[in-house]
Enzyme design. Structure first.
Site, PDB file in Angstrom:
ATOM      1  N   GLY A  26       9.979  -2.147 -11.086  1.00 50.69           N
ATOM      2  CA  GLY A  26       8.770  -1.662 -11.722  1.00 50.69           C
ATOM      3  C   GLY A  26       7.749  -2.762 -11.916  1.00 50.69           C
ATOM      4  O   GLY A  26       7.836  -3.847 -11.333  1.00 50.69           O
ATOM      5  N   HIS A  69      19.474   2.902  -3.576  1.00 41.17           N
ATOM      6  CA  HIS A  69      19.265   2.421  -4.950  1.00 41.17           C
ATOM      7  C   HIS A  69      18.484   3.459  -5.753  1.00 41.17           C
ATOM      8  O   HIS A  69      18.841   3.801  -6.880  1.00 41.17           O
ATOM      9  CB  HIS A  69      18.502   1.084  -4.916  1.00 41.17           C
ATOM     10  CG  HIS A  69      17.874   0.692  -6.222  1.00 41.17           C
ATOM     11  ND1 HIS A  69      16.700   1.271  -6.696  1.00 41.17           N
ATOM     12  CD2 HIS A  69      18.240  -0.205  -7.165  1.00 41.17           C
ATOM     13  CE1 HIS A  69      16.391   0.747  -7.859  1.00 41.17           C
ATOM     14  NE2 HIS A  69      17.309  -0.155  -8.172  1.00 41.17           N
ATOM     15  N   ASN A  70      17.393   3.960  -5.178  1.00 39.19           N
ATOM     16  CA  ASN A  70      16.567   4.941  -5.894  1.00 39.19           C
ATOM     17  C   ASN A  70      17.310   6.242  -6.110  1.00 39.19           C
ATOM     18  O   ASN A  70      17.152   6.894  -7.149  1.00 39.19           O
ATOM     19  CB  ASN A  70      15.266   5.189  -5.128  1.00 39.19           C
ATOM     20  CG  ASN A  70      14.268   4.062  -5.317  1.00 39.19           C
ATOM     21  OD1 ASN A  70      14.646   2.921  -5.571  1.00 39.19           O
ATOM     22  ND2 ASN A  70      12.994   4.362  -5.180  1.00 39.19           N
ATOM     23  N   ALA A 111       3.089   4.294   0.895  1.00 38.43           N
ATOM     24  CA  ALA A 111       3.944   4.550   2.062  1.00 38.43           C
ATOM     25  C   ALA A 111       3.329   5.621   2.950  1.00 38.43           C
ATOM     26  O   ALA A 111       2.646   6.533   2.480  1.00 38.43           O
ATOM     27  CB  ALA A 111       5.337   4.972   1.607  1.00 38.43           C
ATOM     28  N   VAL A 169       0.853  -1.189   0.000  1.00 41.99           N
ATOM     29  CA  VAL A 169       0.000   0.000   0.000  1.00 41.99           C
ATOM     30  C   VAL A 169       0.890   1.239   0.000  1.00 41.99           C
ATOM     31  O   VAL A 169       2.109   1.141   0.164  1.00 41.99           O
ATOM     32  CB  VAL A 169      -0.957   0.014   1.218  1.00 41.99           C
ATOM     33  CG1 VAL A 169      -1.840  -1.229   1.216  1.00 41.99           C
ATOM     34  CG2 VAL A 169      -0.191   0.124   2.533  1.00 41.99           C
ATOM     35  N   GLU A 215      19.504   5.702  -8.926  1.00 40.84           N
ATOM     36  CA  GLU A 215      18.629   5.701 -10.105  1.00 40.84           C
ATOM     37  C   GLU A 215      18.371   7.136 -10.574  1.00 40.84           C
ATOM     38  O   GLU A 215      18.441   7.437 -11.769  1.00 40.84           O
ATOM     39  CB  GLU A 215      17.315   5.008  -9.747  1.00 40.84           C
ATOM     40  CG  GLU A 215      16.275   4.952 -10.821  1.00 40.84           C
ATOM     41  CD  GLU A 215      14.964   4.369 -10.283  1.00 40.84           C
ATOM     42  OE1 GLU A 215      13.913   5.011 -10.453  1.00 40.84           O
ATOM     43  OE2 GLU A 215      15.008   3.278  -9.675  1.00 40.84           O
ATOM     44  N   TYR A 216      18.084   8.046  -9.626  1.00 38.61           N
ATOM     45  CA  TYR A 216      17.903   9.460  -9.970  1.00 38.61           C
ATOM     46  C   TYR A 216      19.147   9.984 -10.692  1.00 38.61           C
ATOM     47  O   TYR A 216      19.059  10.695 -11.701  1.00 38.61           O
ATOM     48  CB  TYR A 216      17.689  10.295  -8.704  1.00 38.61           C
ATOM     49  CG  TYR A 216      16.289  10.409  -8.187  1.00 38.61           C
ATOM     50  CD1 TYR A 216      15.513   9.282  -7.917  1.00 38.61           C
ATOM     51  CD2 TYR A 216      15.738  11.651  -7.911  1.00 38.61           C
ATOM     52  CE1 TYR A 216      14.237   9.398  -7.396  1.00 38.61           C
ATOM     53  CE2 TYR A 216      14.452  11.786  -7.398  1.00 38.61           C
ATOM     54  CZ  TYR A 216      13.708  10.650  -7.143  1.00 38.61           C
ATOM     55  OH  TYR A 216      12.455  10.771  -6.633  1.00 38.61           O
TER      56      TYR A 216
END
Length: 483
Positions: free
Chosen positions: A131, A187-188, A77, A75, A191-192
């Site tokens: 994803g 990690h994100n 965050a 769900v 990714e940015y």
């Protein structure tokens, strides 16, 4: 007692795909969604005829699960996760396991782990990357939380995760409490940074070299066959080649305002809290913020003028420079990300396996690339490696790319093309390789106006001095701290 192997709460796209992934690996799944009609639609559609049980309440879900019960929350965050935890605590029993697979803030996961454990249950906070497609076919999974729960959830999580060439799952135990979500956050952030660097490279190709979308797609296709081989380079190639119904490139018609969900921002905040110079990822976050000010930028474009683009004489040579500059800046981004994980591990006493983290990122996730195999090798050889830049392989990359990197930065500046991530990465490298920085003057300034003291190069470290610079400042000094 129920027989379902695992439960999943929240049937949005990621939740649905994870359920189908679990079922395809031989697990029976009980599902629940707050809006019952979504459960019905799923059970009558994609979930029909499979080992999936639709539940109308969390009590029904609990009754459908084998013990120890395992339920994964997918769900939004924030408060929705806390609400779901409270509801599960009413129907679960001691020894049962709650798994949060969303993009939760790691500090929330630290709090929730302690709370759920205080109630006699176990908690797993796990990052899931890849994803929609990854959720269905095999994502990268980064679990942390209650170590005692790992043995029970390991068979499911490793079975549904992506695998690298030798069959190793892109999922392993990360560490206690918030470690899994912290690693997912980094990690994100990376990714940015990767995405921003690619966009800056595209901007230089388009607005300095004047390449067509087809030509740019061909460049990224060639890069994807070499050392830049990665998911993000691959999809960039596909995007640049994609044509709208009228035959024109679709990317050209997309409004240049980027969105974000917060994990990149959290990474930047954590970097400030831990005193880690996460400059590239910070610039990537700010780049998205600047893009969002579209109307203001349009007005400013009518007021200010920039230099007239002067393309390099040798386009082929500059494309090679771009490739090397992108690679070098990418190395810096990962180096900074790993520094942040190391500092957090010290603070929270997490025993992070840095090579193992690179392995988890090699498949399934958005930043997956062949490059990550080299990071794993670096930490396998030297688990206490201070900085990725000091590994001989990556030192060689930077040395080889340095001239190309500088030429690329100069072309961007001279042509008025914003390349904040690429240039900040170069500035970080130049700072990191500098034996002496101008911070001596900065400390003198701080001592002058605030009596914050300084150390001397001709005295032992840890000995602090204050100078009465004006002759009427006195000898009392202020406290200081080191970031």
């Amino acid at each position: 007692m129920g027989t379902a192997d695992i439960g999943l709460i929240g049937l949005a796209v990621m939740g649905e795909n994870l359920v189908l992934n679990m079922e395809s690996r031989g697990f029976s799944v009980a599902v629940y969604n707050r809006t019952a009609s979504r459960t019905d639609t799923f059970m009558q559609g994609r979930g029909a005829g499979k080992k999936i049980t639709g539940c109308r309440s969390l009590a029904e879900l609990a009754a459908a699960l084998s013990r120890p019960r395992k339920a994964m929350i997918m769900v939004k965050a924030g408060g929705a996760v806390d609400d779901t935890i409270e509801q599960l605590l009413e129907v679960f029993e001691k020894g049962d396991i709650i798994i949060d697979g969303g993009n939760s803030n790691y500090q929330d996961t630290i709090r929730r782990t302690a709370y759920v454990e205080s109630r006699g249950l176990f908690y797993i906070g796990t990052g899931v990357s890849g994803g929609e497609e990854g959720a269905l076919t095999g994502p990268s999974i980064m679990p942390g939380g209650s170590p005692a729960a790992w043995a029970s959830v390991k068979p499911v999580l490793q079975a549904i995760s992506a695998r690298v060439d030798d069959g190793s799952p892109c999922c392993d135990w990360v560490g206690e409490n918030g470690a899994g979500h912290f690693v997912k956050m980094v990690h994100n952030g990376i990714e940015y940074g990767d995405m921003q660097l690619i966009c800056e490279t595209y901007d230089l190709m388009k607005n300095v070299l004047g390449l067509s979308y087809g030509e740019m797609g061909d460049v990224f296709d060639e890069w994807n066959r070499g050392y830049l081989n990665s998911y993000l380079i691959e999809i960039t190639r596909d995007i640049l080649r994609y044509k709208d119904e009228d035959g024109r490139p679709l990317a050209e018609k997309i409004l240049d305002t980027a969105g974000q969900k917060g994990t990149g921002k959290w990474t930047g905040i954590a970097a400030l809290e831990f005193g880690v110079p996460l400059t590239l990822i910070g610039e990537a976050v700010f780049g998205r913020c600047l893009s969002a000010a579209k109307n203001e930028r349009v007005r400013a474009s009518k007021i200010f003028s920039g230099p007239r683009p002067v393309p390099p004489a040798d386009k082929t040579a500059f494309i090679k420079d771009l490739e090397k500059a992108l690679y070098a800046a990418k190395v810096v981004s990962y180096a900074q990300g790993y520094l942040l994980m190391r500092e957090a591990a010290k603070e929270y006493k997490w025993n992070l396996n840095y090579g193992g983290i690179a392995l988890m990122w090699r498949g399934g996730c958005i930043i997956r690339s062949v490059f990550l195999g080299k990071i794993k090798e670096a930490f396998d050889k030297k688990p206490d490696l201070e900085n990725l830049l000091l590994d001989p392989f990556f030192t060689g990359i930077i040395e080889d790319a340095q001239d190309s990197w500088r030429r690329t930065a100069a072309v961007a500046i001279q042509n008025g093309i914003p390349a904040p991530a690429l240039i900040s990465a170069l500035a970080y490298f130049d700072g990191y390789r500098s034996e002496r920085l101008p911070a001596n003057l900065l400390q003198a300034q701080r001592d002058y106006f605030g009596a914050h003291t300084y150390e001397r190069i001709d005295k032992p470290r840890g000995e602090f001095f204050h100078t009465n610079w004006t002759g009427h400042g006195g000898t009392t000094s202020a406290s200081t701290y080191t970031a």
